[in-house]
Design a protein around this motif. Structure first.
Motif, PDB file in Angstrom:
ATOM      1  N   GLU A 196       0.835  -1.207   0.000  1.00  9.30           N
ATOM      2  CA  GLU A 196       0.000   0.000   0.000  1.00  9.30           C
ATOM      3  C   GLU A 196       0.873   1.263   0.000  1.00  9.30           C
ATOM      4  O   GLU A 196       0.604   2.214  -0.724  1.00  9.30           O
ATOM      5  CB  GLU A 196      -0.964  -0.047   1.187  1.00  9.30           C
ATOM      6  CG  GLU A 196      -2.370   0.394   0.899  1.00  9.30           C
ATOM      7  CD  GLU A 196      -2.801   0.417  -0.576  1.00  9.30           C
ATOM      8  OE1 GLU A 196      -2.927   1.540  -1.103  1.00  9.30           O
ATOM      9  OE2 GLU A 196      -2.988  -0.647  -1.208  1.00  9.30           O
ATOM     10  N   THR A 197       1.950   1.229   0.812  1.00 14.68           N
ATOM     11  CA  THR A 197       2.878   2.366   0.837  1.00 14.68           C
ATOM     12  C   THR A 197       3.532   2.538  -0.524  1.00 14.68           C
ATOM     13  O   THR A 197       3.709   3.660  -1.015  1.00 14.68           O
ATOM     14  CB  THR A 197       3.978   2.148   1.905  1.00 14.68           C
ATOM     15  OG1 THR A 197       3.338   1.759   3.119  1.00 14.68           O
ATOM     16  CG2 THR A 197       4.816   3.374   2.131  1.00 14.68           C
ATOM     17  N   ARG A 249       2.326   1.656  -3.457  1.00 15.50           N
ATOM     18  CA  ARG A 249       1.327   2.224  -4.369  1.00 15.50           C
ATOM     19  C   ARG A 249       1.202   3.749  -4.133  1.00 15.50           C
ATOM     20  O   ARG A 249       1.182   4.535  -5.086  1.00 15.50           O
ATOM     21  CB  ARG A 249      -0.028   1.541  -4.158  1.00 15.50           C
ATOM     22  CG  ARG A 249      -1.128   2.089  -5.072  1.00 15.50           C
ATOM     23  CD  ARG A 249      -2.495   1.591  -4.639  1.00 15.50           C
ATOM     24  NE  ARG A 249      -2.736   0.219  -5.031  1.00 15.50           N
ATOM     25  CZ  ARG A 249      -3.298  -0.123  -6.203  1.00 15.50           C
ATOM     26  NH1 ARG A 249      -3.645   0.800  -7.059  1.00 15.50           N
ATOM     27  NH2 ARG A 249      -3.499  -1.395  -6.489  1.00 15.50           N
ATOM     28  N   GLU A 250       1.172   4.135  -2.865  1.00 12.92           N
ATOM     29  CA  GLU A 250       1.065   5.575  -2.533  1.00 12.92           C
ATOM     30  C   GLU A 250       2.273   6.351  -3.065  1.00 12.92           C
ATOM     31  O   GLU A 250       2.141   7.452  -3.579  1.00 12.92           O
ATOM     32  CB  GLU A 250       0.970   5.770  -1.010  1.00 12.92           C
ATOM     33  CG  GLU A 250      -0.417   5.478  -0.461  1.00 12.92           C
ATOM     34  CD  GLU A 250      -0.419   5.294   1.050  1.00 12.92           C
ATOM     35  OE1 GLU A 250       0.546   5.730   1.709  1.00 12.92           O
ATOM     36  OE2 GLU A 250      -1.384   4.685   1.552  1.00 12.92           O
TER      37      GLU A 250
END
Ligand SMILES: [Zn+2]
Length: 297
Positions: A250-251, A253-254
């Motif tokens: 998720e990090t 992707r961010e």
């Protein structure tokens, strides 16, 4: 039609027989050094393919290399991990020895072929595949056709320069992105900064360490750069790095999204994270061979 797909890496040789439906009928993975013994690389390869496909009706074969290839995809130009394959008329000689068409492409192109089929990605428009492994591999397909470039070296995303980096790269240049953000760089970071932690647990145990955060940031430069240049219809991301325990997807992707141009393509980006599978390039190679045969009929 049964096709043979082959993936030659720095360490392992993978070969598979794949039927018309894309089903893997037979698969083998052996260390590269066990198949090369006579001093004649192409004779050894032909012999390996022949014995693997004994009693099978084979239509064609496709071989994937972690390398740059010439524009007509008949020879490997530069392959730091498999230098013994450089500048040989691979397709011509193997085709002669085996009596079937033999195609060559970069391994990442086959990975993209496989992923486009698996994730039902429409061929129309621009599709990018970015694969984070030992290096950073990249394949770009335009309306389903791999982008080759004038000399065959299009899509060398791992070799875009990073400002301020002097890290030597396998390609011979200094400061390439993959020398700073590829798997080899991560292994170096582990040796120098986290010698007590096994590499597979780096993100699990040190997710908040600034050095790993910076590594993740450098990784994201590759994807964001390509997205901002091409405004692609689909982006597929994969590779062995994502198998690491506790990888912060998720990090990551961010980190990509914060660098993507706003408001577009940011607001409408089709970003797909793909699973890493050991047979991916082999099955993708067979699909590529089938497609090549059909277009050349
Ligand atoms: Zn480089």
């Amino acid at each position: 039609m049964t096709m043979i797909g082959i993936d030659i890496g720095g360490t392992n040789f993978r070969i598979g027989a794949v039927d018309d439906n894309g089903t893997l009928l037979k698969f083998d993975k052996v260390p590269v050094k066990t198949i090369l013994h006579s001093g004649d690389v192409l004779a050894d390869l032909a012999e390996t393919i022949r014995s693997f496909s004994e009693n099978m009706e084979i239509e064609a074969a496709a071989i994937g290399f972690p390398a740059t290839l010439n524009a007509d995809r008949s020879a490997v130009i530069q392959a730091p991990n498999i230098p013994f394959m450089e500048n040989l008329p691979v397709c011509e000689i193997l085709s002669e020895k085996l009596g079937i068409p033999v195609y060559a492409e970069r391994d990442v192109t086959y990975a993209l072929c496989y992923d486009m089929a698996k994730y039902h990605v429409d061929e129309a428009g621009i599709t990018c595949g970015i694969y984070y492994g030992t290096g950073i591999g990249n394949a770009i397909a335009i309306n389903g056709i791999p982008l080759v470039g004038r000399h065959g070296t299009a899509g060398e995303l791992g070799h875009i320069p990073v400002a301020g980096s002097e890290e030597p790269c396998g390609c011979g240049n200094k400061g390439c992105l993959e020398a700073a953000a590829g798997g080899k760089a991560l292994a170096k970071l582990q040796r120098e900064q986290f010698p007590e932690t096994e590499i597979k647990d780096l993100f699990l145990r040190h997710a908040d360490d600034p050095k790993l955060a910076e590594f993740l940031n450098l990784m994201s430069l590759a994807a964001a750069t390509e997205i901002n240049i091409l405004d692609p219809d689909h982006v597929l991301i994969g590779g062995g790095v994502f198998n690491m325990n506790g990888f912060p997807m998720e990090t990551f992707r961010e980190k990509i999204m914060e660098k993507v141009r706003k408001p577009l393509p940011y607001n409408d980006l089709d970003l797909i994270f793909t699973e890493d599978e050991r047979e991916k390039c082999v099955i993708g190679a067979a699909a590529y061979a089938k497609k090549e045969m059909n277009t050349k009929k």
